[in-house]
Design an enzyme around this catalytic site. Structure first.
Site, PDB file in Angstrom:
ATOM      1  N   LYS A   1      55.767  44.550  55.926  1.00  0.00           N
ATOM      2  CA  LYS A   1      55.027  45.305  56.949  1.00  0.00           C
ATOM      3  C   LYS A   1      55.274  44.737  58.351  1.00  0.00           C
ATOM      4  CE  LYS A   1      50.495  44.466  57.781  1.00  0.00           C
ATOM      5  NZ  LYS A   1      50.200  44.280  59.224  1.00  0.00           N
ATOM      6  N   ASN A   2      55.198  43.427  58.461  1.00  0.00           N
ATOM      7  CA  ASN A   2      55.300  42.828  59.799  1.00  0.00           C
ATOM      8  C   ASN A   2      56.719  42.836  60.362  1.00  0.00           C
ATOM      9  OD1 ASN A   2      52.590  42.498  59.751  1.00  0.00           O
ATOM     10  ND2 ASN A   2      52.612  40.263  59.525  1.00  0.00           N
TER      11      ASN A   2
ATOM     12  N   ARG B   1      41.760  39.232  70.021  1.00  0.00           N
ATOM     13  CA  ARG B   1      43.208  38.970  70.019  1.00  0.00           C
ATOM     14  C   ARG B   1      43.739  39.242  71.416  1.00  0.00           C
ATOM     15  NH1 ARG B   1      45.142  41.320  64.201  1.00  0.00           N
ATOM     16  NH2 ARG B   1      47.061  40.169  64.536  1.00  0.00           N
ATOM     17  N   PRO B   2      43.733  38.210  72.260  1.00  0.00           N
ATOM     18  CA  PRO B   2      44.149  38.406  73.648  1.00  0.00           C
ATOM     19  C   PRO B   2      45.618  38.823  73.761  1.00  0.00           C
ATOM     20  CG  PRO B   2      43.733  36.076  73.178  1.00  0.00           C
ATOM     21  CD  PRO B   2      43.383  36.832  71.945  1.00  0.00           C
ATOM     22  N   ILE B   3      45.981  39.368  74.929  1.00  0.00           N
ATOM     23  CA  ILE B   3      47.361  39.786  75.160  1.00  0.00           C
ATOM     24  C   ILE B   3      47.926  39.130  76.414  1.00  0.00           C
ATOM     25  CG2 ILE B   3      47.344  41.996  73.926  1.00  0.00           C
ATOM     26  CD1 ILE B   3      46.673  43.293  76.674  1.00  0.00           C
ATOM     27  N   ASP B   4      47.241  38.067  76.849  1.00  0.00           N
ATOM     28  CA  ASP B   4      47.659  37.413  78.091  1.00  0.00           C
ATOM     29  C   ASP B   4      49.121  36.939  78.056  1.00  0.00           C
ATOM     30  OD1 ASP B   4      46.505  35.718  76.102  1.00  0.00           O
ATOM     31  OD2 ASP B   4      46.601  34.037  77.493  1.00  0.00           O
ATOM     32  N   LEU B   5      49.561  36.440  76.926  1.00  0.00           N
ATOM     33  CA  LEU B   5      50.939  35.928  76.856  1.00  0.00           C
ATOM     34  C   LEU B   5      51.954  37.063  76.993  1.00  0.00           C
ATOM     35  CD1 LEU B   5      50.516  33.403  73.880  1.00  0.00           C
ATOM     36  CD2 LEU B   5      50.568  32.885  76.321  1.00  0.00           C
TER      37      LEU B   5
ATOM     38  N   ASP C   1      47.891  34.731  57.017  1.00  0.00           N
ATOM     39  CA  ASP C   1      47.800  35.953  56.207  1.00  0.00           C
ATOM     40  C   ASP C   1      47.672  35.671  54.705  1.00  0.00           C
ATOM     41  OD1 ASP C   1      47.929  37.411  58.500  1.00  0.00           O
ATOM     42  OD2 ASP C   1      49.947  38.201  58.192  1.00  0.00           O
TER      43      ASP C   1
ATOM     44  N   ARG D   1      46.444  47.734  65.956  1.00  0.00           N
ATOM     45  CA  ARG D   1      46.675  46.855  67.079  1.00  0.00           C
ATOM     46  C   ARG D   1      48.164  46.588  67.309  1.00  0.00           C
ATOM     47  NH1 ARG D   1      47.270  42.057  69.109  1.00  0.00           N
ATOM     48  NH2 ARG D   1      45.896  41.444  70.794  1.00  0.00           N
TER      49      ARG D   1
ATOM     50  N   ILE E   1      44.606  29.760  63.458  1.00  0.00           N
ATOM     51  CA  ILE E   1      45.265  30.872  64.181  1.00  0.00           C
ATOM     52  C   ILE E   1      44.255  31.891  64.709  1.00  0.00           C
ATOM     53  CG2 ILE E   1      47.072  32.651  64.065  1.00  0.00           C
ATOM     54  CD1 ILE E   1      48.222  29.877  63.583  1.00  0.00           C
TER      55      ILE E   1
ATOM     56  N   ARG F   1      46.556  49.294  54.333  1.00  0.00           N
ATOM     57  CA  ARG F   1      47.374  49.024  55.529  1.00  0.00           C
ATOM     58  C   ARG F   1      48.578  48.154  55.174  1.00  0.00           C
ATOM     59  NH1 ARG F   1      44.717  45.657  59.314  1.00  0.00           N
ATOM     60  NH2 ARG F   1      46.823  45.699  60.103  1.00  0.00           N
TER      61      ARG F   1
ATOM     62  N   CYS G   1      39.704  42.947  67.174  1.00  0.00           N
ATOM     63  CA  CYS G   1      39.866  43.582  65.877  1.00  0.00           C
ATOM     64  C   CYS G   1      39.043  42.805  64.876  1.00  0.00           C
ATOM     65  CB  CYS G   1      41.321  43.652  65.473  1.00  0.00           C
ATOM     66  SG  CYS G   1      41.963  42.071  64.959  1.00  0.00           S
TER      67      CYS G   1
HETATM   68  C1  UD1 Z   1      51.126  38.703  63.792  1.00  0.00           C
HETATM   69  C2  UD1 Z   1      51.035  39.417  62.473  1.00  0.00           C
HETATM   70  C3  UD1 Z   1      49.765  39.018  61.731  1.00  0.00           C
HETATM   71  C4  UD1 Z   1      49.696  37.511  61.601  1.00  0.00           C
HETATM   72  C5  UD1 Z   1      49.865  36.832  62.957  1.00  0.00           C
HETATM   73  C6  UD1 Z   1      49.945  35.317  62.871  1.00  0.00           C
HETATM   74  C7  UD1 Z   1      52.214  41.494  62.862  1.00  0.00           C
HETATM   75  C8  UD1 Z   1      52.137  42.967  62.977  1.00  0.00           C
HETATM   76  N1  UD1 Z   1      51.046  40.849  62.709  1.00  0.00           N
HETATM   77  O1  UD1 Z   1      50.011  39.118  64.595  1.00  0.00           O
HETATM   78  O2  UD1 Z   1      49.783  39.624  60.438  1.00  0.00           O
HETATM   79  O3  UD1 Z   1      48.428  37.159  61.065  1.00  0.00           O
HETATM   80  O4  UD1 Z   1      51.078  37.288  63.578  1.00  0.00           O
HETATM   81  O5  UD1 Z   1      50.958  34.931  62.016  1.00  0.00           O
HETATM   82  O6  UD1 Z   1      53.275  40.908  62.857  1.00  0.00           O
HETATM   83  N2  UD1 Z   1      47.359  34.900  71.315  1.00  0.00           N
HETATM   84  C9  UD1 Z   1      46.926  34.688  72.606  1.00  0.00           C
HETATM   85  N3  UD1 Z   1      47.462  35.434  73.602  1.00  0.00           N
HETATM   86  C10 UD1 Z   1      48.396  36.398  73.389  1.00  0.00           C
HETATM   87  C11 UD1 Z   1      48.844  36.616  72.055  1.00  0.00           C
HETATM   88  C12 UD1 Z   1      48.288  35.853  71.042  1.00  0.00           C
HETATM   89  O7  UD1 Z   1      46.078  33.830  72.846  1.00  0.00           O
HETATM   90  O8  UD1 Z   1      48.840  37.045  74.344  1.00  0.00           O
HETATM   91  C13 UD1 Z   1      46.766  34.126  70.201  1.00  0.00           C
HETATM   92  C14 UD1 Z   1      45.942  34.997  69.249  1.00  0.00           C
HETATM   93  O9  UD1 Z   1      44.649  35.185  69.726  1.00  0.00           O
HETATM   94  C15 UD1 Z   1      45.974  34.193  67.988  1.00  0.00           C
HETATM   95  C16 UD1 Z   1      47.352  33.544  68.024  1.00  0.00           C
HETATM   96  O10 UD1 Z   1      47.802  33.625  69.380  1.00  0.00           O
HETATM   97  O11 UD1 Z   1      44.993  33.196  68.034  1.00  0.00           O
HETATM   98  C17 UD1 Z   1      48.370  34.181  67.103  1.00  0.00           C
HETATM   99  O12 UD1 Z   1      48.580  35.508  67.464  1.00  0.00           O
HETATM  100  P1  UD1 Z   1      49.982  36.243  67.296  1.00  0.00           P
HETATM  101  O13 UD1 Z   1      50.998  35.295  66.743  1.00  0.00           O
HETATM  102  O14 UD1 Z   1      50.282  36.920  68.574  1.00  0.00           O
HETATM  103  O15 UD1 Z   1      49.638  37.300  66.183  1.00  0.00           O
HETATM  104  P2  UD1 Z   1      50.007  38.832  66.165  1.00  0.00           P
HETATM  105  O16 UD1 Z   1      51.374  39.037  66.708  1.00  0.00           O
HETATM  106  O17 UD1 Z   1      48.888  39.610  66.743  1.00  0.00           O
END
Ligand code: UD1
Length: 416
Positions: free
Chosen positions: A22-23, A121-125, A305, A92, A327, A397, A116
């Site tokens: 899926k991922n 789940r921030p998107i700042d990065l 996961d 998401r 995480i 899902r 979620c």
């Molecule tokens: C992906 C996977 C999800 C898995 C996760 C961690 C997909 C579709 N989903 O989710 O199944 O559980 O990786 O292996 O591939 N973070 C920030 N700022 C950001 C982005 C992330 O602080 O801009 C933090 C998140 O809050 C979290 C951590 O980074 O604590 C990991 O998130 P991330 O690796 O981005 O996970 P996803 O890509 O959302």
């Protein structure tokens, strides 16, 4: 609202094939907008998340057809640059369209993905990195308005190896002027699959799987045909199903290297595990032994996961296990449901302590998220009596025909 009804006690035995991850599928489907041509994707599981991705692609003018496990996306007619809000809210990971659409169209409007079920789940990065590449991103009324006449290759240092941010940058950088370097990139196998997919259409990416990824901008991309890598989390979940029911299982179409951290923990709790070529065989012990500690980490550490499925196993192990979730903040919601089935678990913030009990007893429980739902099904397979797992939609899902596969392996499970 669908639910799984399980009568516990049957051993999981037999053979099953693991389908595409899926991922991997989700970012690769988003990446099909890049070439403006035909994309043939093989080994696509039947999942509700894949259906949402298909709806998004159609809503922006792509043609998507499916035959069995092959999907063909023709992105020639891509016309829109607004991703429908309702679909972003449903899934998401549709946020991955940000990088892909900026790359192809230089413009995208997408709603803010918000939190979620497993916590904020921030998107700042994502946003900071794309801005460093020259994108102008305005955040207003819950939407992100993004534009980039020309993205420029640059050096990006991620504070955390975020999977989604790494993917969004890779997608955005495909046509950027010059070379983009991502440092402290996520190293998950799904990142390598995305690199292979983009390179197969003529992109120039190297380093995926390591902490430094380089993307050299190109001008055009070609048609592409690609097979998705097997799902390491689905494989881990089926291995756990055999482990919790004193069963034995053979899984085909797996990549042993991707499963190392999971297999290591399964061995630690007493399972006999053998990998040969692309198969893995697991024989469960009569009594699982507690694992001292399970700490979730970015790949190649133990995957978040698989945390909930492993917790289900530990509820009936001999001893005490400590889980540390590093995480996601809110990923122990399955614990209280497992407790309804007789598990002994104490949760304190990001730590959960599980004291193994003799047996679980069937109960009515609620799946609150995808992997937590899978954990409850595993618990139900081992519990005495009937377990009803409500809110099956979360599980759909990420698991393709889960009920049928488990039935074929001997489980007494129904989807109602
Ligand atoms: C992906 C996977 C999800 C898995 C996760 C961690 C997909 C579709 N989903 O989710 O199944 O559980 O990786 O292996 O591939 N973070 C920030 N700022 C950001 C982005 C992330 O602080 O801009 C933090 C998140 O809050 C979290 C951590 O980074 O604590 C990991 O998130 P991330 O690796 O981005 O996970 P996803 O890509 O959302």
């Amino acid at each position: 609202m669908g639910k799984f009804v399980i009568v516990g006690g049957n051993r999981i035995t037999g053979e099953a094939r693991v389908g595409g991850a899926k991922n991997s599928v989700l970012p690769i489907m988003a990446a099909t907008v890049l070439n403006g041509k035909i994309n043939v994707l093989h080994d696509i599981p039947h999942l509700s998340d894949v259906e949402i991705m298909t709806k998004i692609l159609k809503s922006i003018g792509c043609e998507v057809t499916r035959e069995g496990t092959t999907i063909v996306v023709d992105s020639t007619g891509l016309s829109g640059c607004e991703i429908p809000e309702s679909l972003v809210r449903e899934m998401r990971s549709s946020f991955i369209f940000l990088g892909a659409m900026l790359s192809r169209c230089g413009k995208v409007v997408i709603s803010y993905p918000g939190g979620c079920e497993i916590g904020p789940r921030p998107i700042d990065l994502h946003l900071r990195s794309l801005r460093e590449m020259g994108a102008i991103i305005e955040e207003k009324h819950g939407f992100l308005y993004c534009e980039a006449k020309e993205l420029k290759g640059t050096e990006i240092q991620l504070d955390f190896p975020s999977v989604g941010a790494t993917e969004n940058i890779m997608l955005a950088a495909v046509f950027a002027k010059g070379t983009t370097v991502i440092r402290n990139a996520a190293r998950e196998p799904e990142i390598i699959d995305l690199e292979n997919f983009i390179n197969a259409m003529g992109g120039k990416i190297s380093g995926a799987g390591s902490a430094t990824i380089c993307i050299e901008g190109v001008e055009t991309l070609n048609e592409v045909e690609h097979k998705i890598i097997p799902d390491r989390i689905v494989a881990g979940t089926f291995l756990a199903a055999a482990a919790i029911t004193k069963g034995n299982i053979i899984l085909t179409n797996i990549i042993p290297e991707h499963l190392q951290s999971i297999l290591y923990k399964l061995k630690e709790c007493g399972c006999h595990v053998v990998c040969k070529n692309n198969t893995v065989k697991l024989q469960a012990p009569e009594k699982l032994v507690a694992i001292d500690s399970i700490k979730t980490l970015p790949y190649p550490g133990f995957p978040t996961d698989m945390q909930s499925q492993m917790m289900a196993l530990m509820t009936i192990s001999d001893g005490i296990s400590v889980f540390i979730e590093t995480i996601f903040e809110n990923r122990f919601k399955h614990a209280e449901e497992l407790m309804r089935m007789g598990a002994n678990i104490k949760v304190d913030g990001r730590v959960a302590i599980v004291k193994g009990v003799k047996k679980l007893s069937g109960a009515m429980v609620n799946a609150k998220d995808l992997r937590g739902g899978a954990a409850l099904i595993l618990a139900g397979l081992a519990a005495e009596g009937k377990t009803i797992v409500e809110n099956a939609k979360h599980v759909e899902r990420g698991y393709d025909h889960l009920e049928e596969v488990l039935k074929s392996l001997g489980a007494n499970i129904q989807y109602l």
